[in-house]
Motif scaffolding. Structure first.
Motif, PDB file in Angstrom:
ATOM      1  N   LEU B 250       0.828  -1.212   0.000  1.00 37.44           N
ATOM      2  CA  LEU B 250       0.000   0.000   0.000  1.00 37.44           C
ATOM      3  C   LEU B 250       0.863   1.263   0.000  1.00 37.44           C
ATOM      4  O   LEU B 250       0.530   2.250  -0.652  1.00 37.44           O
ATOM      5  CB  LEU B 250      -0.921  -0.004   1.229  1.00 37.44           C
ATOM      6  CG  LEU B 250      -1.920   1.147   1.300  1.00 37.44           C
ATOM      7  CD1 LEU B 250      -2.882   1.096   0.121  1.00 37.44           C
ATOM      8  CD2 LEU B 250      -2.701   1.113   2.601  1.00 37.44           C
ATOM      9  N   MET B 251       1.997   1.221   0.713  1.00 38.48           N
ATOM     10  CA  MET B 251       2.829   2.432   0.807  1.00 38.48           C
ATOM     11  C   MET B 251       3.352   2.884  -0.551  1.00 38.48           C
ATOM     12  O   MET B 251       3.201   4.062  -0.892  1.00 38.48           O
ATOM     13  CB  MET B 251       3.951   2.208   1.802  1.00 38.48           C
ATOM     14  CG  MET B 251       3.459   2.189   3.236  1.00 38.48           C
ATOM     15  SD  MET B 251       4.786   2.099   4.431  1.00 38.48           S
ATOM     16  CE  MET B 251       5.208   0.389   4.362  1.00 38.48           C
ATOM     17  N   PRO B 252       3.961   1.996  -1.365  1.00 37.62           N
ATOM     18  CA  PRO B 252       4.377   2.473  -2.689  1.00 37.62           C
ATOM     19  C   PRO B 252       3.190   2.939  -3.520  1.00 37.62           C
ATOM     20  O   PRO B 252       3.325   3.850  -4.323  1.00 37.62           O
ATOM     21  CB  PRO B 252       5.020   1.247  -3.348  1.00 37.62           C
ATOM     22  CG  PRO B 252       5.142   0.220  -2.331  1.00 37.62           C
ATOM     23  CD  PRO B 252       4.372   0.610  -1.117  1.00 37.62           C
ATOM     24  N   TRP B 253       2.029   2.335  -3.289  1.00 40.84           N
ATOM     25  CA  TRP B 253       0.860   2.762  -4.065  1.00 40.84           C
ATOM     26  C   TRP B 253       0.487   4.195  -3.719  1.00 40.84           C
ATOM     27  O   TRP B 253       0.233   5.010  -4.593  1.00 40.84           O
ATOM     28  CB  TRP B 253      -0.321   1.820  -3.803  1.00 40.84           C
ATOM     29  CG  TRP B 253      -1.492   2.098  -4.700  1.00 40.84           C
ATOM     30  CD1 TRP B 253      -1.685   1.615  -5.958  1.00 40.84           C
ATOM     31  CD2 TRP B 253      -2.619   2.940  -4.414  1.00 40.84           C
ATOM     32  NE1 TRP B 253      -2.861   2.102  -6.478  1.00 40.84           N
ATOM     33  CE2 TRP B 253      -3.457   2.912  -5.559  1.00 40.84           C
ATOM     34  CE3 TRP B 253      -2.999   3.708  -3.324  1.00 40.84           C
ATOM     35  CZ2 TRP B 253      -4.654   3.631  -5.629  1.00 40.84           C
ATOM     36  CZ3 TRP B 253      -4.189   4.427  -3.396  1.00 40.84           C
ATOM     37  CH2 TRP B 253      -4.997   4.381  -4.537  1.00 40.84           C
ATOM     38  N   LEU B 254       0.480   4.495  -2.432  1.00 45.04           N
ATOM     39  CA  LEU B 254       0.135   5.863  -2.014  1.00 45.04           C
ATOM     40  C   LEU B 254       1.163   6.856  -2.540  1.00 45.04           C
ATOM     41  O   LEU B 254       0.817   7.889  -3.109  1.00 45.04           O
ATOM     42  CB  LEU B 254       0.047   5.937  -0.486  1.00 45.04           C
ATOM     43  CG  LEU B 254      -1.127   5.186   0.145  1.00 45.04           C
ATOM     44  CD1 LEU B 254      -0.949   5.074   1.648  1.00 45.04           C
ATOM     45  CD2 LEU B 254      -2.442   5.876  -0.176  1.00 45.04           C
ATOM     46  N   ALA B 255       2.441   6.508  -2.367  1.00 46.98           N
ATOM     47  CA  ALA B 255       3.489   7.406  -2.858  1.00 46.98           C
ATOM     48  C   ALA B 255       3.423   7.512  -4.376  1.00 46.98           C
ATOM     49  O   ALA B 255       3.611   8.592  -4.945  1.00 46.98           O
ATOM     50  CB  ALA B 255       4.854   6.906  -2.410  1.00 46.98           C
ATOM     51  N   GLY B 256       3.148   6.383  -5.039  1.00 41.85           N
ATOM     52  CA  GLY B 256       3.069   6.386  -6.502  1.00 41.85           C
ATOM     53  C   GLY B 256       1.904   7.230  -6.993  1.00 41.85           C
ATOM     54  O   GLY B 256       1.998   7.910  -8.011  1.00 41.85           O
ATOM     55  N   LEU B 358      -1.848  14.991   1.508  1.00 40.66           N
ATOM     56  CA  LEU B 358      -2.708  13.978   2.117  1.00 40.66           C
ATOM     57  C   LEU B 358      -2.197  12.570   1.841  1.00 40.66           C
ATOM     58  O   LEU B 358      -2.148  11.715   2.729  1.00 40.66           O
ATOM     59  CB  LEU B 358      -4.141  14.119   1.603  1.00 40.66           C
ATOM     60  CG  LEU B 358      -4.938  15.255   2.214  1.00 40.66           C
ATOM     61  CD1 LEU B 358      -6.233  15.477   1.456  1.00 40.66           C
ATOM     62  CD2 LEU B 358      -5.243  14.950   3.680  1.00 40.66           C
ATOM     63  N   LEU B 359      -1.813  12.329   0.596  1.00 38.23           N
ATOM     64  CA  LEU B 359      -1.343  10.989   0.247  1.00 38.23           C
ATOM     65  C   LEU B 359      -0.065  10.640   1.004  1.00 38.23           C
ATOM     66  O   LEU B 359       0.094   9.535   1.514  1.00 38.23           O
ATOM     67  CB  LEU B 359      -1.105  10.875  -1.258  1.00 38.23           C
ATOM     68  CG  LEU B 359      -2.359  10.681  -2.098  1.00 38.23           C
ATOM     69  CD1 LEU B 359      -2.067  10.917  -3.568  1.00 38.23           C
ATOM     70  CD2 LEU B 359      -2.906   9.276  -1.899  1.00 38.23           C
ATOM     71  N   ILE B 360       0.840  11.609   1.082  1.00 41.21           N
ATOM     72  CA  ILE B 360       2.104  11.331   1.761  1.00 41.21           C
ATOM     73  C   ILE B 360       1.882  11.175   3.265  1.00 41.21           C
ATOM     74  O   ILE B 360       2.517  10.352   3.917  1.00 41.21           O
ATOM     75  CB  ILE B 360       3.140  12.427   1.447  1.00 41.21           C
ATOM     76  CG1 ILE B 360       3.517  12.357  -0.034  1.00 41.21           C
ATOM     77  CG2 ILE B 360       4.386  12.279   2.287  1.00 41.21           C
ATOM     78  CD1 ILE B 360       4.008  11.005  -0.515  1.00 41.21           C
ATOM     79  N   THR B 361       0.928  11.958   3.797  1.00 36.90           N
ATOM     80  CA  THR B 361       0.630  11.791   5.223  1.00 36.90           C
ATOM     81  C   THR B 361       0.042  10.403   5.480  1.00 36.90           C
ATOM     82  O   THR B 361       0.417   9.742   6.447  1.00 36.90           O
ATOM     83  CB  THR B 361      -0.366  12.864   5.704  1.00 36.90           C
ATOM     84  OG1 THR B 361       0.026  14.109   5.152  1.00 36.90           O
ATOM     85  CG2 THR B 361      -0.375  12.950   7.204  1.00 36.90           C
ATOM     86  N   SER B 362      -0.878   9.968   4.620  1.00 31.51           N
ATOM     87  CA  SER B 362      -1.418   8.625   4.857  1.00 31.51           C
ATOM     88  C   SER B 362      -0.326   7.588   4.728  1.00 31.51           C
ATOM     89  O   SER B 362      -0.295   6.607   5.473  1.00 31.51           O
ATOM     90  CB  SER B 362      -2.557   8.265   3.906  1.00 31.51           C
ATOM     91  OG  SER B 362      -2.860   9.275   3.020  1.00 31.51           O
ATOM     92  N   CYS B 363       0.556   7.808   3.758  1.00 33.60           N
ATOM     93  CA  CYS B 363       1.659   6.865   3.574  1.00 33.60           C
ATOM     94  C   CYS B 363       2.522   6.827   4.840  1.00 33.60           C
ATOM     95  O   CYS B 363       2.884   5.753   5.329  1.00 33.60           O
ATOM     96  CB  CYS B 363       2.471   7.286   2.356  1.00 33.60           C
ATOM     97  SG  CYS B 363       3.798   6.187   1.957  1.00 33.60           S
ATOM     98  N   ALA B 364       2.803   8.012   5.388  1.00 36.31           N
ATOM     99  CA  ALA B 364       3.606   8.073   6.612  1.00 36.31           C
ATOM    100  C   ALA B 364       2.871   7.414   7.780  1.00 36.31           C
ATOM    101  O   ALA B 364       3.480   6.751   8.617  1.00 36.31           O
ATOM    102  CB  ALA B 364       3.933   9.521   6.945  1.00 36.31           C
ATOM    103  N   THR B 365       1.549   7.604   7.803  1.00 31.79           N
ATOM    104  CA  THR B 365       0.755   6.977   8.855  1.00 31.79           C
ATOM    105  C   THR B 365       0.887   5.459   8.810  1.00 31.79           C
ATOM    106  O   THR B 365       1.085   4.790   9.826  1.00 31.79           O
ATOM    107  CB  THR B 365      -0.734   7.327   8.664  1.00 31.79           C
ATOM    108  OG1 THR B 365      -0.840   8.719   8.476  1.00 31.79           O
ATOM    109  CG2 THR B 365      -1.546   6.894   9.843  1.00 31.79           C
TER     110      THR B 365
END
Lengths: 187, 671
Positions: B250-256, B358-365
């Motif tokens: 999920l993390m690469p997906w959010l960052a991507g 927002l996407l990067i924050t969710s990724c960090a979360t």
């Protein structure tokens, strides 16, 4: 002059990702070599089961303490209905229970209803379950996550801890020899 | 002989990868065209040898060659042939080989299509890809050789493939996921090449964009497949468990996703340049980190089948080298590619920035939630575990905010907008969405659930904004159809993907908030009511599969006295590993799934049975399909092709054209 300074400052900012990443790597490195985290930290090994006083899952009126458990060798299995890995582990515990291995469950950070439904739906391999709803006993035991299994001897001393799923391989290669040995010990 | 051939091919591929990482790069700095062009043939050679090696492993599985250790521990002579092929990537060594095959495959496609790039850029991109694959090839050769033999005493038969993996979803899931993970390597290579050259213009963004989008589309499909697999194979009726390995994808997906949007700004407006580069590096780093998580055993998880600290150390070292070097390069070179354009506070740029934040924050979360137990443990603060509540509490609100920003972002123009115009455009959409969400919340189900009402409100919001935007864009044309025809595929791709997000929201909100479930004991002939359905249990029969025994149950489902479905949940015991498996019986429908899982026998032909009704759960994956298709549609846009062709023609003339034009046209069509 001041312009130069701001440029320098913003340049330094660009190193932030690198700094963050390196810190992160240190964490990963430490994690990789965390004193074999599949085993109990040596400081806690051979300590007695911490003091507690918690209800049983199926008989909420009965209270279990560390004293109740003494006298027999048992596996203390930490699980939760929220944990997918526990689901994978479960059938093997049932098998062990059928072979007469005494398994006491620690229903860890779980809703009682969910845990009961789990036991009703799958089979119940546990002699009984201790309810550790807020995870307090789990903290005292140093539970890292579920599933975890502690091997406790007749005197109530923790002799081994396994993090992760207990399967055929873990049982035969690691737990069974120790379990057998502890069985032979006299109180 | 065959396994040795495979190993030999792998070693040759490693040598070629080494050359590929050095020769074109040196050429690009010394201006030697022939050295730069060597990258392409090296990439092709590397791909062919990896393919050969992979084929050898597949052959070893098909031929039941149990002298090969990897085959012996992941296959069995009774395993159906199709699963023998897929068992190739059922364990650590083989899935690593598949990873490398995918990487060299991407390298090959880049090489084929790179004729249109400036030679320095294409040389550097190929070099970086070469470096990435050197690391993985060394990893497999030094720590995880899939061709290791068990001689002179091979076992009579193999230990069989993990039953969880003997399944259609699992056949397609890893290749898809790897296509995504590894595809981001191309975006990463483009970013590094841009940093090396100190140049980043909108042409660069136009080159890098399709690769990113295609990789993202594959990753979307891969994650959806994984979730679908967990849904029907784990027998829980859940579709996302916040398991570390799920988070790893999920993390690469959010960052991507953030990268894709940031690239759009870089292409259209020449902004966010260094941010885009950083995201490209981050996305690929997270893909690598995902590999580290799965392969090192740093975190315990269902998926971490084999873990080994030496392997973990290797991946960590590799991660440090690749990411550390890229970030250092970034820190030194990023100032050269600063953008100097400004934009208004209320503009599409700002909203895309909000999207990124927002996407990067969710990724960090997600990253924090995944790593927190380890962090606390490492700092010796005791031990903690983070469960789904943490993720749901933080992730869901951010997803809702993202959906809201999406609506405004679509509406706004580049550069600047005015508040009054925005309000005028969106006030009715907003009112209708709010009322729609509220009405839904009160009318559907037994009680009002705030998160579900908000989710459905956001669905209205996204869909209505999309329609409004299409209306705005077509109303000046002669008739709706003429207007629709004028819009570009990239526009439709974007809207389709956004629509997909709305569809996924429907699935998440409905199945999350309104699923019904019952666990009961059923005797043959018993009828249980759940929702508006009646389930009749018709008993359990013994069945033989090729490598398992099954207790197959039958349930007939009625609605208003009419039969609507027959379900066959199974309980299988796989012979070799003695592992019981639940196969849920599912009657899939667009608006609801009927889902039945068999529990334990309770004596006297009675069984524990679990019944679920999952409303709109298919929408989850349907939405993901729309998102992936949207990505592919966007990439088919002419603007990625026409200009490239022009460049290709120039390039071919300069580089004494090796009849690459024909290939370009073909590859261009695939874009």
């Amino acid at each position: 002059m001041s312009n130069d300074k701001t440029v320098k400052k913003s340049r330094l900012k660009l190193f932030l990702p690198l700094a963050f990443f390196l810190t992160f790597c240190i964490l990963l490195y430490v994690g990789l070599f965390l004193e074999d985290k599949k085993e109990l930290p040596s400081a806690l090994l051979n300590d007695p089961v911490p003091e507690f006083s918690l209800p049983k899952l199926k008989q909420p009126n009965e209270i279990v303490t560390q004293e109740t458990l003494k006298g027999q060798v048992y596996l203390l299995n930490v699980w939760g209905s929220w944990c997918p890995a526990c689901k994978v582990e479960h059938p093997y515990l049932v098998k062990l229970a059928k072979r007469g291995v005494r398994i006491i469950g620690l229903s860890y950070k779980d809703e009682d209803a969910d845990a009961l439904r789990w036991l009703q739906r799958l089979e119940d391999p546990y002699t009984f379950n201790i309810v550790d709803k807020d995870g307090r006993l789990g903290v005292d035991l140093g539970v890292y996550g579920a599933p975890e299994t502690f091997l406790v001897d007749k005197k109530g001393i923790i002799r081994y801890k396994h993090v992760g799923i207990v399967d055929q391989r873990v049982w035969v290669e690691v737990l069974k020899p120790k379990y057998g040995q502890l069985q032979k010990e006299v109180l | 002989m065959n396994p040795e051939l495979g190993l030999f091919a792998l070693i040759l591929a490693t040598c070629l990868a080494l050359l590929q990482s050095v020769v074109p790069l040196v050429g690009s700095y010394t201006g030697r065209l022939r050295w730069m062009n060597a990258g392409r043939s090296l990439a092709t050679g590397q791909f062919i040898f990896t393919l050969l090696s992979f084929s050898c492993l597949v052959y070893a599985f098909l031929a039941d060659d149990f002298t090969v250790k990897y085959v012996a521990s992941n296959s069995n002579s009774l395993l159906p042939a199709i699963y023998k092929v897929t068992a190739t990537w059922g364990g650590h060594e083989g899935s690593l080989l598949l990873w490398i095959l995918t990487l060299t495959g991407w390298g090959q496609v880049v090489a084929m299509r790179s004729g249109k790039l400036p030679p320095e850029l294409s040389a550097r991109v190929l070099s970086v890809l070469g470096m990435v694959s050197v690391g993985f090839l060394l990893f497999i050769l030094l720590t995880s050789n899939p061709f290791e033999r068990l001689l002179p005493f091979p076992p009579q038969d193999g230990a069989d493939l993990n039953p969880l993996l003997q399944d259609l979803g699992m056949i397609v899931h890893p290749p898809m996921l790897y296509m995504g993970y590894v595809g981001f390597a191309v975006a990463f290579a483009f970013a590094i090449a841009a940093l090396m050259g100190g140049q980043l213009d909108s042409a660069w963004a136009r080159w890098a964009r399709p690769w990113t989008t295609v990789a993202w589309a594959f990753l979307t499909a891969g994650i959806a497949l994984g979730s679908w697999w967990a849904y029907y194979e784990l027998g829980w009726g859940g579709w996302w468990f916040w398991d570390p390995v799920e988070n790893a994808s999920l993390m690469p997906w959010l960052a991507g996703t953030a990268l894709m949007h940031s690239l759009a700004v870089t292409e259209k407006r020449g902004l966010f340049k260094s941010w885009t580069l950083l995201l490209a590096i981050a996305t690929f780093s997270l893909s690598l980190f995902g590999t580290f998580l799965v392969r090192s055993g740093v975190l315990t998880s269902v998926h971490a089948f084999a873990s080994d600290p030496m392997r973990g150390l290797f991946v960590l070292g590799y991660l440090m080298l690749v990411v550390g070097a890229s970030l250092t390069l970034f820190a030194f070179k990023a100032p050269e590619i600063r953008s100097k354009i400004t934009f208004n506070l209320l503009s599409r740029e700002t909203l895309l920035l909000v999207n990124n934040v927002l996407l990067i924050t969710s990724c960090a979360t997600v990253l924090l939630g995944t790593m927190f137990p380890l962090l606390v443990d490492a700092l010796d603060l005791g031990m903690v575990s983070v469960g789904p509540p943490y993720f749901n509490m933080l992730f869901v609100p951010m997803a809702l905010m993202l959906a809201f920003a999406l609506g405004i972002g679509i509406m706004l123009n580049w550069k600047k907008g005015t508040v009054s115009w925005l309000v005028q455009q969106l006030r009715w959409v907003f009112v209708v969405s709010a009322l729609g969400g509220l009405a839904f919340g009160f009318m559907y189900g037994d009680s009002f659930v705030i998160s579900e009402a908000l989710g459905i409100g956001m669905v209205f919001w996204i869909v209505l904004v999309i329609l409004k935007d299409i209306y705005n864009k077509t109303r000046n044309a002669n008739g709706l159809f003429a207007g629709l025809k004028k819009l570009k595929p990239s526009y439709y791709g974007m809207q389709l993907a956004h629509f997909g997000l709305a569809v996924t929201f429907v699935g998440a909100a409905m199945s999350g908030g309104y699923s019904e479930q019952k666990d009961l004991r059923m005797n043959p002939g018993d009828i249980a009511e759940l929702g508006e359905y009646a389930f009749r249990f018709d008993g359990v029969e013994q069945e033989h599969g090729p490598n398992y025994m099954a207790n197959a149950g039958t349930l007939t489902v009625f609605k208003n006295q009419e039969k609507v479905a027959t379900l066959h949940p199974e309980k299988r015991v796989y012979a070799v590993q003695g592992m019981p498996m639940t196969e849920a019986g599912i009657d899939a429908g667009l608006t609801r799934d009927l889902y039945v899982a068999l529990g334990e026998p309770l004596g006297d032909d009675a069984w524990a049975v679990r019944l679920h009704i999952k409303p709109f759960v298919r929408f989850l994956w349907l939405g993901a399909i729309f998102m992936a298709l949207g990505g592919l549609l966007a990439v088919s846009d002419k603007r990625y092709r026409v200009r490239l062709k022009k460049k290709a023609a120039n390039k071919a003339a300069v580089a004494k054209g090796k009849a690459r034009k024909g290939k370009t046209a073909v590859a261009g069509g695939r874009a």
